[in-house]
Every structure is written in C-alpha cells, then in structure tokens.
Design a protein around this motif. Structure first.
Motif, PDB file in Angstrom:
ATOM      1  N   THR A  89       0.917  -1.396   0.119  1.00  0.00           N
ATOM      2  CA  THR A  89      -0.013   0.036   0.037  1.00  0.00           C
ATOM      3  C   THR A  89       0.774   1.112  -0.205  1.00  0.00           C
ATOM      4  OG1 THR A  89      -1.768  -1.167   1.123  1.00  0.00           O
ATOM      5  CG2 THR A  89      -1.628   1.409   1.353  1.00  0.00           C
ATOM      6  N   ALA A  90       0.660   1.956  -1.092  1.00  0.00           N
ATOM      7  CA  ALA A  90       1.552   3.358  -1.191  1.00  0.00           C
ATOM      8  C   ALA A  90       0.924   3.963  -2.446  1.00  0.00           C
ATOM      9  CB  ALA A  90       2.942   3.079  -1.533  1.00  0.00           C
ATOM     10  N   VAL A  91       1.434   5.183  -2.528  1.00  0.00           N
ATOM     11  CA  VAL A  91       1.330   6.170  -3.474  1.00  0.00           C
ATOM     12  C   VAL A  91       2.488   5.601  -4.545  1.00  0.00           C
ATOM     13  CG1 VAL A  91       1.142   8.351  -4.763  1.00  0.00           C
ATOM     14  CG2 VAL A  91       0.116   7.943  -2.539  1.00  0.00           C
ATOM     15  N   TYR A  92       2.042   5.330  -5.892  1.00  0.00           N
ATOM     16  CA  TYR A  92       3.025   4.855  -6.851  1.00  0.00           C
ATOM     17  C   TYR A  92       3.244   5.841  -7.952  1.00  0.00           C
ATOM     18  CZ  TYR A  92       3.189   0.244  -4.757  1.00  0.00           C
ATOM     19  OH  TYR A  92       3.224  -0.945  -3.985  1.00  0.00           O
ATOM     20  N   CYS A  93       4.371   6.486  -8.333  1.00  0.00           N
ATOM     21  CA  CYS A  93       4.650   7.160  -9.043  1.00  0.00           C
ATOM     22  C   CYS A  93       5.713   6.961 -10.111  1.00  0.00           C
ATOM     23  CB  CYS A  93       5.013   8.588  -8.611  1.00  0.00           C
ATOM     24  SG  CYS A  93       6.419   8.782  -7.612  1.00  0.00           S
ATOM     25  N   CYS A  94       5.760   7.169 -11.313  1.00  0.00           N
ATOM     26  CA  CYS A  94       6.619   6.871 -12.465  1.00  0.00           C
ATOM     27  C   CYS A  94       7.722   8.057 -12.648  1.00  0.00           C
ATOM     28  CB  CYS A  94       6.076   6.433 -13.843  1.00  0.00           C
ATOM     29  SG  CYS A  94       4.994   7.521 -14.299  1.00  0.00           S
ATOM     30  N   THR A 101      -0.332   7.470  -8.114  1.00  0.00           N
ATOM     31  CA  THR A 101      -1.636   6.791  -8.164  1.00  0.00           C
ATOM     32  C   THR A 101      -1.664   5.992  -7.027  1.00  0.00           C
ATOM     33  OG1 THR A 101      -3.066   5.247  -9.482  1.00  0.00           O
ATOM     34  CG2 THR A 101      -0.774   4.668  -9.645  1.00  0.00           C
ATOM     35  N   GLN A 102      -2.800   6.205  -6.303  1.00  0.00           N
ATOM     36  CA  GLN A 102      -3.083   5.259  -4.948  1.00  0.00           C
ATOM     37  C   GLN A 102      -3.219   3.710  -4.941  1.00  0.00           C
ATOM     38  OE1 GLN A 102      -2.595   6.513  -1.653  1.00  0.00           O
ATOM     39  NE2 GLN A 102      -2.590   4.352  -1.183  1.00  0.00           N
ATOM     40  N   VAL A 103      -2.417   2.773  -4.395  1.00  0.00           N
ATOM     41  CA  VAL A 103      -2.485   1.555  -4.303  1.00  0.00           C
ATOM     42  C   VAL A 103      -2.855   1.168  -2.970  1.00  0.00           C
ATOM     43  CG1 VAL A 103      -1.600  -0.860  -4.659  1.00  0.00           C
ATOM     44  CG2 VAL A 103      -1.221   1.137  -6.429  1.00  0.00           C
TER      45      VAL A 103
END
Length: 123
Positions: A90-95, A117-119
């Motif tokens: 669980t985290a905010v994922y960014c590229c 994007t939140q997972v």
C-alpha cells in the motif's frame, strides 16, 4: 515530458493490479523509466526500473518475483504488473523518466516525475 500514472485502486491481499505510466510531450523511447512508491509516514522508495530497450529490468527485493515491468515504446507507455499484492505494498506509486538510458535506483537520476496513483491492499 509529462508523465501520467494510472491504474491504482483498492484490492484484496493476493490480488493484482496493472499500473500504467503514459508519457506525452516527447517520446521517452530512449529514456529509462522507473517506478517509486511512498507509503504514509515513510520515505519514497525505488520499486522497479526498465532500461530504454526494455531488455533490462531491476526490482527492489521486496517486490522481486511478484512485480514485472514492461514498456511499449509505440504507445510511449510503461507498465507495472503487480501480482500477489500484500498490505505492505500500500502506497502512492509514481513513475519517473531518466535521460540516462539505463537509469538507476536513486531519485537523483530522474529528470521527470509523474503524479502518483494510490494503491491500497486490504488484508
């Protein structure tokens, strides 16, 4: 270069999600692309990277064997396939995109960042 991450959501433990990182403004076919994530109260951490050819990938130990990364240069898009998800994912994922063709795990290597994007993975 603008990067748009998408595909996050809420999933149960053991489930899967596929994140997309779509680039616009110019082609990123010669750029390395990486995913990072940031959980609440924690520092941002490296997750995965793919080089400009798509032939070389690398993963954080915490996701190795569960996540894969791929790219479609014709679509100017990089994907992060996340399987066997755990609550600790669980985290905010960014590229992020690096003009260095092979990139690296340090944030300093990256020239462009997308929004996150939140997972969320429920137990």
């Amino acid at each position: 270069v603008q990067l748009q991450a998408s595909g996050g959501g809420l999933v149960q433990a053991g489930g899967s999600l596929r994140l997309s990182c779509a680039a616009s403004g110019r082609t990123v076919s010669t750029y390395a692309i990486a995913w990072f994530r940031q959980a609440p109260g924690k520092e941002r951490e490296f997750v995965a990277i793919i080089d400009w050819t798509g032939g070389s990938t690398s993963f954080a130990d915490s996701v190795k064997g569960r996540f894969t990364i791929s790219r479609d240069n014709a679509k100017n898009t990089v994907y992060l396939q996340m399987n066997s998800l755990k609550p600790e994912d669980t985290a905010v994922y960014c590229c992020a995109a690096s003009r260095l063709r092979f990139g690296g795990r340090k944030e300093d290597f990256y020239d462009y960042w997308g929004q996150g994007t939140q997972v969320t993975v429920s137990s």
